[in-house]
Design a protein around this motif. Structure first.
Motif, PDB file in Angstrom:
ATOM      1  N   GLN A 249       0.784  -1.404   0.016  1.00  0.00           N
ATOM      2  CA  GLN A 249      -0.366   0.092   0.013  1.00  0.00           C
ATOM      3  C   GLN A 249       0.633   1.502  -0.188  1.00  0.00           C
ATOM      4  N   ILE A 250       0.470   2.576  -0.555  1.00  0.00           N
ATOM      5  CA  ILE A 250       1.521   2.985  -1.326  1.00  0.00           C
ATOM      6  C   ILE A 250       1.043   4.178  -1.113  1.00  0.00           C
ATOM      7  N   ASP A 251       1.374   5.662   0.093  1.00  0.00           N
ATOM      8  CA  ASP A 251       1.008   6.914   0.133  1.00  0.00           C
ATOM      9  C   ASP A 251       1.264   7.632  -1.546  1.00  0.00           C
ATOM     10  N   PRO A 252      -0.070   7.891  -1.741  1.00  0.00           N
ATOM     11  CA  PRO A 252       0.021   8.704  -3.529  1.00  0.00           C
ATOM     12  C   PRO A 252       0.704   9.936  -3.285  1.00  0.00           C
ATOM     13  N   GLU A 253       0.892  10.681  -2.350  1.00  0.00           N
ATOM     14  CA  GLU A 253       0.900  11.985  -2.859  1.00  0.00           C
ATOM     15  C   GLU A 253       3.062  12.028  -2.221  1.00  0.00           C
ATOM     16  N   GLU A 254       2.787  11.056  -1.271  1.00  0.00           N
ATOM     17  CA  GLU A 254       4.541  10.942  -1.563  1.00  0.00           C
ATOM     18  C   GLU A 254       5.019   9.929  -2.144  1.00  0.00           C
ATOM     19  N   GLY A 255       4.382   9.221  -1.897  1.00  0.00           N
ATOM     20  CA  GLY A 255       5.420   7.816  -2.990  1.00  0.00           C
ATOM     21  C   GLY A 255       5.718   6.581  -1.837  1.00  0.00           C
ATOM     22  N   ARG A 256       5.187   6.455  -0.216  1.00  0.00           N
ATOM     23  CA  ARG A 256       5.573   6.278   0.815  1.00  0.00           C
ATOM     24  C   ARG A 256       4.772   4.715   0.612  1.00  0.00           C
ATOM     25  N   PHE A 257       5.769   4.056   1.142  1.00  0.00           N
ATOM     26  CA  PHE A 257       5.032   1.879   1.741  1.00  0.00           C
ATOM     27  C   PHE A 257       4.380   2.782   2.527  1.00  0.00           C
ATOM     28  N   LEU A 258       3.140   2.249   3.021  1.00  0.00           N
ATOM     29  CA  LEU A 258       2.494   2.308   4.166  1.00  0.00           C
ATOM     30  C   LEU A 258       2.908   0.965   4.733  1.00  0.00           C
ATOM     31  N   ARG A 259       2.613   0.123   3.705  1.00  0.00           N
ATOM     32  CA  ARG A 259       2.242  -1.408   4.166  1.00  0.00           C
ATOM     33  C   ARG A 259       2.530  -2.346   3.118  1.00  0.00           C
ATOM     34  N   VAL A 260       3.963  -3.478   3.645  1.00  0.00           N
ATOM     35  CA  VAL A 260       4.236  -4.052   2.802  1.00  0.00           C
ATOM     36  C   VAL A 260       3.749  -5.527   3.492  1.00  0.00           C
ATOM     37  N   ASN A 261       4.625  -6.711   1.949  1.00  0.00           N
ATOM     38  CA  ASN A 261       4.351  -7.787   2.334  1.00  0.00           C
ATOM     39  C   ASN A 261       5.443  -8.781   2.818  1.00  0.00           C
ATOM     40  N   ARG A 262       5.219  -9.871   2.943  1.00  0.00           N
ATOM     41  CA  ARG A 262       6.408 -11.161   2.873  1.00  0.00           C
ATOM     42  C   ARG A 262       7.229 -10.851   1.545  1.00  0.00           C
ATOM     43  N   LYS A 263       6.141 -11.005   0.373  1.00  0.00           N
ATOM     44  CA  LYS A 263       6.553 -11.930  -0.588  1.00  0.00           C
ATOM     45  C   LYS A 263       7.395 -10.097  -1.753  1.00  0.00           C
ATOM     46  N   LEU A 264       6.621  -8.842  -1.498  1.00  0.00           N
ATOM     47  CA  LEU A 264       8.003  -8.224  -1.405  1.00  0.00           C
ATOM     48  C   LEU A 264       9.622  -8.030  -1.101  1.00  0.00           C
ATOM     49  N   CYS A 265       9.632  -8.165  -0.233  1.00  0.00           N
ATOM     50  CA  CYS A 265      10.656  -8.287   0.745  1.00  0.00           C
ATOM     51  C   CYS A 265      11.349  -9.529  -0.045  1.00  0.00           C
ATOM     52  N   ARG A 331     -10.384   6.260  -3.403  1.00  0.00           N
ATOM     53  CA  ARG A 331     -10.479   7.608  -3.508  1.00  0.00           C
ATOM     54  C   ARG A 331     -11.088   7.896  -2.399  1.00  0.00           C
ATOM     55  N   ASP A 332     -11.384   8.914  -2.165  1.00  0.00           N
ATOM     56  CA  ASP A 332     -12.412   9.399  -1.231  1.00  0.00           C
ATOM     57  C   ASP A 332     -13.777   9.712  -1.415  1.00  0.00           C
ATOM     58  N   ALA A 333     -14.308  10.602  -0.667  1.00  0.00           N
ATOM     59  CA  ALA A 333     -16.242  10.528  -1.489  1.00  0.00           C
ATOM     60  C   ALA A 333     -15.836  11.957  -2.322  1.00  0.00           C
ATOM     61  N   ALA A 334     -14.986  12.539  -2.069  1.00  0.00           N
ATOM     62  CA  ALA A 334     -14.485  14.160  -3.180  1.00  0.00           C
ATOM     63  C   ALA A 334     -13.643  13.730  -4.292  1.00  0.00           C
ATOM     64  N   GLY A 335     -13.280  11.889  -4.437  1.00  0.00           N
ATOM     65  CA  GLY A 335     -12.205  11.606  -5.706  1.00  0.00           C
ATOM     66  C   GLY A 335     -10.621  12.289  -5.003  1.00  0.00           C
ATOM     67  N   LYS A 336     -10.757  12.950  -4.217  1.00  0.00           N
ATOM     68  CA  LYS A 336      -9.191  12.454  -4.350  1.00  0.00           C
ATOM     69  C   LYS A 336      -8.430  11.408  -3.878  1.00  0.00           C
ATOM     70  N   PRO A 337      -6.959  10.723  -4.158  1.00  0.00           N
ATOM     71  CA  PRO A 337      -6.364   9.529  -4.058  1.00  0.00           C
ATOM     72  C   PRO A 337      -6.550   9.495  -3.056  1.00  0.00           C
ATOM     73  N   ARG A 339      -4.823   6.320  -1.205  1.00  0.00           N
ATOM     74  CA  ARG A 339      -4.607   4.801  -1.180  1.00  0.00           C
ATOM     75  C   ARG A 339      -3.749   4.354  -2.189  1.00  0.00           C
ATOM     76  N   ILE A 340      -3.087   3.421  -2.550  1.00  0.00           N
ATOM     77  CA  ILE A 340      -2.880   2.394  -3.692  1.00  0.00           C
ATOM     78  C   ILE A 340      -2.679   1.317  -3.188  1.00  0.00           C
ATOM     79  N   ASP A 341      -3.292   0.069  -4.181  1.00  0.00           N
ATOM     80  CA  ASP A 341      -3.021  -0.669  -3.199  1.00  0.00           C
ATOM     81  C   ASP A 341      -2.367  -1.387  -4.676  1.00  0.00           C
ATOM     82  N   ALA A 342      -1.382  -2.163  -4.522  1.00  0.00           N
ATOM     83  CA  ALA A 342      -0.078  -2.397  -6.102  1.00  0.00           C
ATOM     84  C   ALA A 342       0.049  -3.869  -5.710  1.00  0.00           C
ATOM     85  N   ILE A 343      -0.366  -4.384  -6.534  1.00  0.00           N
ATOM     86  CA  ILE A 343       0.272  -5.901  -6.700  1.00  0.00           C
ATOM     87  C   ILE A 343       1.682  -5.949  -7.658  1.00  0.00           C
ATOM     88  N   ILE A 344       2.623  -6.473  -7.297  1.00  0.00           N
ATOM     89  CA  ILE A 344       3.458  -6.390  -7.897  1.00  0.00           C
ATOM     90  C   ILE A 344       3.935  -8.253  -8.560  1.00  0.00           C
TER      91      ILE A 344
END
Length: 745
Positions: A249-265, A331-337, A339-344
């Motif tokens: 899970q990635i923060d769309p503004e900063e591109g920072r990882f919010l959550r990662v799983n074992r396989k990505l490591c 996205r939230d109710a206003a359409g602002k992103p 969080r990004i959930d990614a499968i790599i």
């Protein structure tokens, strides 16, 4: 409320609940109406007293005044009529008997009011109002007691006390029926209204029951949804952590990882704590940073829900890894992103394999586009899907013609080579490939070209594949030249052999004739007793040499293909008779008998009569030559086959010495008897049988030989009897290498 498992059970539960609700609604309605009538009865009581006071407050008897009886009746009788139903309303509200008592009391109040008013017509409308009020119960049965009371009151008073009900001293005894009819008329409408109202109450009860069940089911569904959501959340956490693909899970503004799983490591080589301190840009391959930035711009500037692209990461160990990113934008109710959930997915191995395959395809394309050999791609329907320039040039077609479907491998294959193609297809169905084989293709200009072809199927079943083709035209030309050279060499040898045989056949009798002529010319030989013998021998040798020369000339004509045939119709029996007459003097001078049979005697055939006669004569001569003692038999017949073709069947049998089995296949070749294959005890050149074979071939037939040593030989001829002319291109002779020629060379 428990969850309903089946539609039938739900319907039953709703019907049961609707019945309960309807009973509750009816009871509440009846109680409320009872209370309404309680107040109405009290009000009517007081109203009746007031009307009595107003209309007839006092009564006069002469000069004496006293209270009018109507007032007493309104007070006492009105109180009695209202008292019982009020008591039941207070003690037994909502019960059926309370309603019936109220119905009867209300009708009695109407009768009392009519009486107190002196039968005025206006007060009769109180009856209709009472019935209307009674319909508030929505129970048509409540109308029955009131109607009966009203009918009875009008009937009795209309007959016995007309003034109290109709306000007149006299009236028709049946006038009460008119009033009762109007009451019944109103009852009809009130009855219909009650039934309809009851039905509506039932429908409302069913709706309420359905709403209650729906509400309960909705609460149950909400509870299930909450439980499922909680379960899904726990499962998502477990799946996120234990997934076989890399997730984050990635923060769309900063591109920072919010959550990662074992396989990505595992994919990146970093630990979870290390990745959570980094951004996606810090592990991205430098050349792909711009692509990652553009992807983030799309997230903010476009209403995209998903993004997917391939990029490169830099492993912790420093090597480059290829990944495919599938990201969902939350996205939230206003359409602002938010969080990004990614499968790599790690596609390094797949990318390297694809690059290797592309390199292999480039090399294969170089081979295909080269002009070394023809290459084509085919399918079993005959279509050529692709081919290189070498193959197209080989057949004289252009690529545009190939693309339009003008080139079909089965269409350019001559029919006689179709079995080879079928065999190759069967091999590819079984083994996936076929052995190379030679065939021919037909060029666009109609010229046939020999080719060597091999093919391989792409899949099991051999429905399509690739084939290579080598043009064998140059090799075929070389083989043709070599064959012509060999044929010329054989022709030279054959001429040498013919010269040797002819020299051998002529030199021996000429040498004998020379010796005999020298003896005859010797002056000292006058009067020799052997003179006649020498002259007869010389004559026989001249005849034999003449026959040899005639046979040579006949063989030369047959072999050249320019033999003149005198085609006509003639009787088969006549030709056989001429041949027998020619041969009979030789047979009669020996110990051999000759028999002949021709059927039918009048059969007419088409052909060269002289050639057929010579055929029979040669066969009889050969039979006599090899039969010292015994019999020669000739059988001739003309028959018609199932196709309507007429055939001459000729069989010449003898009881001579016979021919060995290994020699019979060589009979019919010129000089076979001189080549040493038969044996020194058999004389002749073999030209006679060779000429017979040429004659039979010109007549569309064939010769068969059956022979047994020391038993005899049978030669069978079967040839057409209805040909309009000779068959061209037949009659060429095969020449055997004679041993005698080699000895005398």
């Amino acid at each position: 409320m428990p969850e309903i498992s089946t539609p039938i059970a739900l319907s039953e539960r709703i019907s049961s609940r609707a019945a309960v609700l309807r009973c509750e609604q009816e009871r509440a309605l009846w109680k409320n109406t009872d209370r309404l009538f309680g107040m109405l009865l009290v009000l009517q009581w007081f109203a009746g007293v007031a009307i009595a006071l107003r209309i007839s407050s006092t009564a006069w008897e002469g000069l004496d005044r006293h209270i009018h009886p109507h007032i007493l009746m309104a007070v006492l009788l009105g109180g009695l009529v209202a008292g019982l139903p009020i008591a039941l309303i207070l003690l037994r509200p909502g019960e059926r008997r309370t309603r019936y008592v109220i119905s009867a009391a209300q009708a009695l109040h109407s009768a009392l009011l009519i009486h107190v008013s002196g039968g005025r017509i206006e007060t009769h409308f109180h009856i209709f109002g009472s019935l209307a009020f009674l319909s508030f119960y929505r129970d048509w049965r409540v109308l029955v007691p009131a109607t009966l009371v009203i009918a009875a009151d009008h009937a009795l008073r209309g007959v016995f006390w007309t003034e109290s009900v109709f306000g007149a001293l006299s009236s028709s005894h049946w006038r009460w029926l008119e009033h009762v009819t109007w009451v019944l008329f109103e009852d009809v409408f009130l009855l219909w209204s009650c039934v309809r109202s009851a039905r509506e109450m039932g429908e409302l009860a069913r709706r309420q029951a359905r709403l209650e069940f729906a509400h309960a089911q909705e609460k149950l569904n909400v509870q299930h949804a909450v439980d499922a959501l909680q379960k899904s959340e726990s499962e998502y956490r477990a799946m996120f952590e234990l997934a076989s693909v890399a997730k984050c899970q990635i923060d769309p503004e900063e591109g920072r990882f919010l959550r990662v799983n074992r396989k990505l490591c595992e994919v990146t080589g970093y630990g979870a704590d290390e990745l959570l301190k980094k951004t996606i840009y810090q592990i991205t391959y430098p050349e792909d940073l711009a692509m990652s930035a553009r992807a983030m711009e799309r997230v903010f500037n476009e209403p995209v829900a998903e993004i997917s692209f391939a990029k490169r990461y830099v492993h912790k160990a420093g090597r480059t890894i290829w990944v495919h990113v599938n990201a969902a934008v939350m996205r939230d109710a206003a359409g602002k992103p938010v969080r990004i959930d990614a499968i790599i997915e790690d596609i390094t191995a797949r990318t390297e394999a694809r690059e290797a395959l592309e390199a292999s395809e480039r090399r294969l394309r170089q081979v295909i586009e080269s002009d070394m050999i023809g290459i084509l791609f085919w399918d079993v329907s005959g279509r050529i899907t692709d081919a290189n320039a070498a193959y197209l040039g080989m057949l004289g077609y252009t690529r545009s013609e190939l693309e339009m479907g003008a080139l079909q491998w089965n269409a350019i294959t001559p029919p006689e080579f179709a079995p080879l193609d079928d065999d190759a297809l069967e091999q590819m169905r079984v083994r996936g490939t076929c052995k190379p084989f030679e065939k021919q293709f037909v060029r666009k200009d109609g010229v046939r070209i020999p080719v060597l072809i091999g093919a391989t199927a792409f899949e099991a079943g051999g429905d399509c594949g690739v084939a290579w083709v080598v043009d064998l035209t140059e090799r075929s030309r070389a083989q043709e030249i070599e064959q012509e050279r060999n044929n010329l060499r054989d022709a030279v040898k054959a001429h040498e052999q013919v010269l040797g045989v002819v020299g051998h056949e002529l030199r021996t009798p000429l040498a004998g004739m020379r010796a005999m002529s020298e003896l005859l010319l010797d002056p000292g030989s006058n009067g020799m007793a052997e003179t006649d013998t020498f002259l007869r021998s010389m004559q026989q040798e001249v005849v034999r040499m003449s026959d040899t020369v005639n046979n040579l000339l006949e063989a030369a004509r047959l072999n050249s293909g320019h033999c003149r045939w005198n085609w006509s119709s003639f009787r088969a029996a006549d030709v056989c008779a001429e041949a027998l007459d020619t041969t009979r003097p030789l047979v009669d001078a020996s110990a051999v008998t000759l028999e002949a049979r021709v059927e039918p005697q009048d059969a007419v055939i088409c052909g060269d009569a002289e050639a057929v006669r010579r055929l029979i004569t040669n066969l009889l001569s050969n039979a006599h030559k090899h039969t010292a003692l015994g019999m020669i038999r000739v059988d001739a017949a003309v028959e018609e086959d199932d196709d309507g073709l007429r055939w001459l069947l000729l069989r010449v049998s003898d009881t001579g010495c016979g021919i060995p089995a290994e020699i019979t296949s060589r009979l019919g070749e010129a000089f076979a008897l001189n080549s040493g294959v038969v044996g020194g005890h058999v004389g002749g050149t073999g030209l006679g049988l060779a000429i017979c074979k040429g004659i039979v071939a010109a007549h569309g037939g064939e010769i068969g030989v059956e022979s047994t040593l020391d038993v005899g030989t049978t030669i069978t001829v079967r040839m057409r009897a209805d040909l309009p002319g000779p068959i061209s291109g037949t009659g060429r002779l095969v020449v055997s290498a004679p041993a005698a020629a080699k000895e005398t060379a």
